[in-house]
Design a protein around this motif. Sequence first.
Motif, mmCIF file in Angstrom:
data_model
loop_
_atom_site.group_PDB
_atom_site.id
_atom_site.type_symbol
_atom_site.label_atom_id
_atom_site.label_comp_id
_atom_site.label_asym_id
_atom_site.label_seq_id
_atom_site.Cartn_x
_atom_site.Cartn_y
_atom_site.Cartn_z
ATOM 1 N N VAL A 163 -13.479 -19.467 17.343
ATOM 2 C CA VAL A 163 -13.385 -18.741 16.073
ATOM 3 C C VAL A 163 -14.228 -17.478 16.187
ATOM 4 C CG1 VAL A 163 -14.001 -18.799 13.623
ATOM 5 C CG2 VAL A 163 -13.054 -20.847 14.719
ATOM 6 N N LEU A 164 -13.621 -16.330 15.869
ATOM 7 C CA LEU A 164 -14.365 -15.072 15.852
ATOM 8 C C LEU A 164 -14.477 -14.599 14.404
ATOM 9 C CD1 LEU A 164 -15.647 -12.750 17.558
ATOM 10 C CD2 LEU A 164 -13.430 -11.600 17.421
ATOM 11 N N VAL A 174 -18.075 -17.935 17.076
ATOM 12 C CA VAL A 174 -18.670 -16.706 17.615
ATOM 13 C C VAL A 174 -18.788 -15.671 16.496
ATOM 14 C CG1 VAL A 174 -18.415 -14.855 19.323
ATOM 15 C CG2 VAL A 174 -17.595 -17.166 19.860
ATOM 16 N N PHE A 175 -19.982 -15.083 16.377
ATOM 17 C CA PHE A 175 -20.223 -14.071 15.346
ATOM 18 C C PHE A 175 -20.278 -12.700 15.983
ATOM 19 C CE2 PHE A 175 -22.851 -11.588 12.392
ATOM 20 C CZ PHE A 175 -22.247 -11.897 11.188
ATOM 21 N N LEU A 176 -19.469 -11.775 15.466
ATOM 22 C CA LEU A 176 -19.510 -10.400 15.961
ATOM 23 C C LEU A 176 -20.367 -9.575 15.000
ATOM 24 C CD1 LEU A 176 -18.436 -8.647 18.280
ATOM 25 C CD2 LEU A 176 -16.539 -7.979 16.797
ATOM 26 N N SER A 224 -20.292 -2.040 22.751
ATOM 27 C CA SER A 224 -19.190 -1.605 23.618
ATOM 28 C C SER A 224 -18.034 -2.600 23.512
ATOM 29 C CB SER A 224 -19.694 -1.535 25.066
ATOM 30 O OG SER A 224 -18.666 -1.887 25.965
ATOM 31 N N VAL A 225 -16.868 -2.093 23.161
ATOM 32 C CA VAL A 225 -15.684 -2.952 23.019
ATOM 33 C C VAL A 225 -15.400 -3.687 24.328
ATOM 34 C CG1 VAL A 225 -13.180 -2.939 22.617
ATOM 35 C CG2 VAL A 225 -14.671 -1.505 21.223
ATOM 36 N N GLU A 226 -15.501 -2.957 25.450
ATOM 37 C CA GLU A 226 -15.196 -3.558 26.753
ATOM 38 C C GLU A 226 -16.139 -4.722 27.043
ATOM 39 O OE1 GLU A 226 -15.582 -0.276 26.251
ATOM 40 O OE2 GLU A 226 -13.460 0.254 26.417
ATOM 41 N N ASP A 227 -17.437 -4.503 26.801
ATOM 42 C CA ASP A 227 -18.424 -5.558 27.088
ATOM 43 C C ASP A 227 -18.170 -6.794 26.217
ATOM 44 O OD1 ASP A 227 -19.557 -3.841 28.866
ATOM 45 O OD2 ASP A 227 -21.369 -3.437 27.691
ATOM 46 N N VAL A 228 -17.935 -6.573 24.949
ATOM 47 C CA VAL A 228 -17.749 -7.708 24.042
ATOM 48 C C VAL A 228 -16.473 -8.467 24.409
ATOM 49 C CG1 VAL A 228 -17.357 -8.425 21.660
ATOM 50 C CG2 VAL A 228 -19.014 -6.654 22.146
ATOM 51 N N ALA A 229 -15.412 -7.720 24.759
ATOM 52 C CA ALA A 229 -14.157 -8.374 25.132
ATOM 53 C C ALA A 229 -14.389 -9.272 26.352
ATOM 54 C CB ALA A 229 -13.086 -7.325 25.417
ATOM 55 N N ARG A 230 -15.158 -8.769 27.320
ATOM 56 C CA ARG A 230 -15.430 -9.545 28.531
ATOM 57 C C ARG A 230 -16.256 -10.796 28.198
ATOM 58 N NH1 ARG A 230 -18.463 -6.140 31.267
ATOM 59 N NH2 ARG A 230 -16.860 -4.560 31.193
ATOM 60 N N GLU A 231 -17.254 -10.613 27.337
ATOM 61 C CA GLU A 231 -18.098 -11.749 26.964
ATOM 62 C C GLU A 231 -17.295 -12.830 26.230
ATOM 63 O OE1 GLU A 231 -22.262 -9.183 26.505
ATOM 64 O OE2 GLU A 231 -20.964 -9.456 24.790
ATOM 65 N N LEU A 232 -16.393 -12.374 25.400
ATOM 66 C CA LEU A 232 -15.567 -13.329 24.652
ATOM 67 C C LEU A 232 -14.631 -14.100 25.583
ATOM 68 C CD1 LEU A 232 -15.084 -14.286 21.769
ATOM 69 C CD2 LEU A 232 -13.464 -12.408 21.467
ATOM 70 N N LEU A 233 -14.046 -13.383 26.548
ATOM 71 C CA LEU A 233 -13.178 -14.042 27.530
ATOM 72 C C LEU A 233 -13.956 -15.094 28.316
ATOM 73 C CD1 LEU A 233 -11.239 -10.928 28.844
ATOM 74 C CD2 LEU A 233 -10.183 -12.931 27.749
ATOM 75 N N LEU A 260 -16.596 -16.720 27.299
ATOM 76 C CA LEU A 260 -16.872 -17.851 26.405
ATOM 77 C C LEU A 260 -15.643 -18.753 26.258
ATOM 78 C CD1 LEU A 260 -18.876 -16.106 23.534
ATOM 79 C CD2 LEU A 260 -19.750 -17.849 25.110
ATOM 80 N N MET A 261 -14.463 -18.138 26.381
ATOM 81 C CA MET A 261 -13.219 -18.906 26.244
ATOM 82 C C MET A 261 -12.749 -19.468 27.580
ATOM 83 S SD MET A 261 -11.072 -16.693 23.446
ATOM 84 C CE MET A 261 -9.913 -18.029 23.084
ATOM 85 N N ASP A 262 -13.569 -19.305 28.626
ATOM 86 C CA ASP A 262 -13.216 -19.803 29.965
ATOM 87 C C ASP A 262 -11.960 -19.155 30.509
ATOM 88 O OD1 ASP A 262 -15.312 -21.501 30.436
ATOM 89 O OD2 ASP A 262 -14.359 -23.198 29.422
ATOM 90 N N VAL A 263 -11.684 -17.943 30.099
ATOM 91 C CA VAL A 263 -10.500 -17.244 30.603
ATOM 92 C C VAL A 263 -10.857 -16.431 31.838
ATOM 93 C CG1 VAL A 263 -8.715 -15.533 30.018
ATOM 94 C CG2 VAL A 263 -9.411 -17.223 28.325
ATOM 95 N N LEU A 264 -12.118 -16.009 31.942
ATOM 96 C CA LEU A 264 -12.544 -15.236 33.136
ATOM 97 C C LEU A 264 -13.096 -16.176 34.193
ATOM 98 C CD1 LEU A 264 -14.338 -11.992 31.922
ATOM 99 C CD2 LEU A 264 -12.066 -12.254 32.907
#
Length: 185
Positions: free
Chosen positions: A9-10, A120-122, A170-179, A181-185
């Motif tokens: 959940v974001l 997850v809190f943004l 940074s949008v890029e950094d947050v997107a990577r961190e979220l991925l 956390l979701m075990d996608v990376l």
Amino acid sequence: MSERPRLTVLSGPSGVGKSTVVAHMRKEHPEVWLSVSATTRRPRPGEKHGVHYFFVSDEEMDKLIANGELLEWAEFAGNRYGTPRAAVLDRLEAGEPVLLEIDLQGARQVRESMADAQLVFLAPPSWEELVRRLTGRGTEPPEVIERRLDAARIELAAEPEFDVTLVNTSVEDVARELLALMDVL
Ligand SMILES: Nc1nc2c(ncn2[C@@H]2O[C@H](COP(=O)(O)OP(=O)(O)O)[C@@H](O)[C@H]2O)c(=O)[nH]1
Ligand SMILES: Nc1ncnc2c1ncn2[C@@H]1O[C@H](COP(=O)(O)OP(=O)(O)O)[C@@H](O)[C@H]1O
């Protein structure tokens, strides 16, 4: 991916950049399944029924709620929003990474009904930057912005309830961190 992925959940105040981060993330990782909510809010220019939201009438929303078709729902700044339950459960059952972008009240309901969900809190880099982003987006009139900023004060105070906080500098950094956390990376 070994076992069934957890529901993620974001949440975060209006204007913090949730949609921007999620769009960036899904451009490179379309396998992340994003729930499409039902809402009684009117579409903004460019928003498409069935893509950004299912835009429904008050009566249709009443029915979705009465029939138990929503996993959670909440009233936010004068409109109702809810997550269709069946699609989320199907995708989780199929083993896909599932993401909900919902408000604080919805996140609390998910925590109650799905104990293994990760919340997850943004957060914005600062209050001033949040105001700048919400105003700069130009999608809401001043009185609606005020209402959303009132809600934002409450949401920011609830940050400790979440499992993880990501600061949207940074949008890029947050997107990577979220991925991650979701075990996608
Ligand atoms: N509880 C709940 N909140 C939702 C749902 N869909 C969207 N929201 C939240 O409702 C709030 C307002 O959404 P919206 O009107 O699209 O504005 P925006 O998030 O500022 O672009 C945001 O905090 C969304 O995360 C939902 O299905 N359930
Ligand atoms: N990291 C960032 N730095 C600067 N501006 C951003 C950032 N993330 C989002 N924005 C801008 O902030 C505004 C609000 O973003 P949006 O994704 O619509 O927020 P939300 O979905 O949380 O309401 C948009 O104009 C977006 O382009």
